[in-house]
Motif scaffolding. Structure first.
Motif, PDB file in Angstrom:
ATOM      1  N   ASP A  25       0.859  -1.177   0.000  1.00 13.06           N
ATOM      2  CA  ASP A  25       0.000   0.000   0.000  1.00 13.06           C
ATOM      3  C   ASP A  25       0.899   1.232   0.000  1.00 13.06           C
ATOM      4  O   ASP A  25       1.357   1.672   1.055  1.00 13.06           O
ATOM      5  CB  ASP A  25      -0.914  -0.016   1.232  1.00 13.06           C
ATOM      6  N   GLY A  26       1.193   1.748  -1.190  1.00 12.17           N
ATOM      7  CA  GLY A  26       2.115   2.878  -1.308  1.00 12.17           C
ATOM      8  C   GLY A  26       3.507   2.432  -0.928  1.00 12.17           C
ATOM      9  O   GLY A  26       4.068   1.527  -1.529  1.00 12.17           O
ATOM     10  N   SER A  27       4.081   3.049   0.109  1.00 10.38           N
ATOM     11  CA  SER A  27       5.417   2.670   0.560  1.00 10.38           C
ATOM     12  C   SER A  27       5.371   1.688   1.740  1.00 10.38           C
ATOM     13  O   SER A  27       6.392   1.351   2.314  1.00 10.38           O
ATOM     14  CB  SER A  27       6.210   3.919   0.967  1.00 10.38           C
ATOM     15  N   LYS A  28       4.182   1.219   2.093  1.00  7.73           N
ATOM     16  CA  LYS A  28       3.999   0.304   3.221  1.00  7.73           C
ATOM     17  C   LYS A  28       3.796  -1.124   2.702  1.00  7.73           C
ATOM     18  O   LYS A  28       2.927  -1.379   1.875  1.00  7.73           O
ATOM     19  CB  LYS A  28       2.782   0.739   4.034  1.00  7.73           C
ATOM     20  N   VAL A  29       4.625  -2.058   3.187  1.00 14.33           N
ATOM     21  CA  VAL A  29       4.515  -3.457   2.808  1.00 14.33           C
ATOM     22  C   VAL A  29       4.121  -4.250   4.048  1.00 14.33           C
ATOM     23  O   VAL A  29       4.773  -4.166   5.081  1.00 14.33           O
ATOM     24  CB  VAL A  29       5.854  -3.996   2.240  1.00 14.33           C
ATOM     25  N   THR A  30       3.048  -5.026   3.937  1.00 15.71           N
ATOM     26  CA  THR A  30       2.565  -5.852   5.032  1.00 15.71           C
ATOM     27  C   THR A  30       2.680  -7.312   4.627  1.00 15.71           C
ATOM     28  O   THR A  30       2.192  -7.705   3.574  1.00 15.71           O
ATOM     29  CB  THR A  30       1.097  -5.520   5.358  1.00 15.71           C
ATOM     30  N   VAL A  31       3.343  -8.111   5.473  1.00 10.22           N
ATOM     31  CA  VAL A  31       3.510  -9.530   5.205  1.00 10.22           C
ATOM     32  C   VAL A  31       2.724 -10.299   6.257  1.00 10.22           C
ATOM     33  O   VAL A  31       2.946 -10.130   7.454  1.00 10.22           O
ATOM     34  CB  VAL A  31       5.003  -9.941   5.255  1.00 10.22           C
ATOM     35  N   LYS A  32       1.806 -11.138   5.804  1.00  3.92           N
ATOM     36  CA  LYS A  32       0.978 -11.923   6.722  1.00  3.92           C
ATOM     37  C   LYS A  32       1.783 -13.107   7.235  1.00  3.92           C
ATOM     38  O   LYS A  32       2.417 -13.826   6.474  1.00  3.92           O
ATOM     39  CB  LYS A  32      -0.275 -12.421   6.003  1.00  3.92           C
TER      40      LYS A  32
END
Length: 136
Positions: A25-32
């Protein structure tokens, strides 16, 4: 023709790099991430609680208290560092405590943990590390 080829290559590259469980999301990376699942906890509503209950039950049923020269049971503390690897097997990283007999008994007990469904990170199996302090 070159523009179509470039667009096609970019589209193909973005599809091949996409990963399950990863959100950008934009410059935010979320790893589940998901924790390993103990056998019998697959359908549990709270898998973390089920994992903890099964681990405590395993410790109660499988820890064999060592004895000293006089035949008395040895009691003490041990801190066990372990990992559940990508295959779901337990790997003992270290056992620390004041008594070597207690450490050996704790390591033997931990090695008896059954193979389980491994933890996942970004949709891929990954090693998950745990540290368990025990008063035995």
């Amino acid at each position: 023709m070159k523009k179509i080829l470039v667009v096609l290559l970019l589209f193909t590259g973005s599809i091949s790099l996409a990963q399950e469980g990863v959100k950008v999301d934009g410059s935010k990376v979320t790893v589940k991430e998901t924790a390993p699942v103990w056998p019998g906890c697959e359908n549990s509503e709270d898998q973390k609680q089920c994992f903890n209950q099964k681990l405590m039950q395993h410790i109660k049923e499988n820890y064999k208290y060592p004895r000293n020269e006089a035949g008395d049971f040895l009691r003490g503390k041990a801190t066990i560092a372990l990992a559940i690897n990508e295959k779901g097997s337990v790997v003992v990283r270290s056992v620390k405590g004041e008594n070597s007999q207690i450490n050996a008994a704790a390591e033997t007990m931990i090695k008896k943990i059954p193979k389980m469904k491994p933890g996942m990170r970004g949709g891929k199996p990954t090693s998950i590390k745990y540290t368990i302090p025990l008063t035995l």
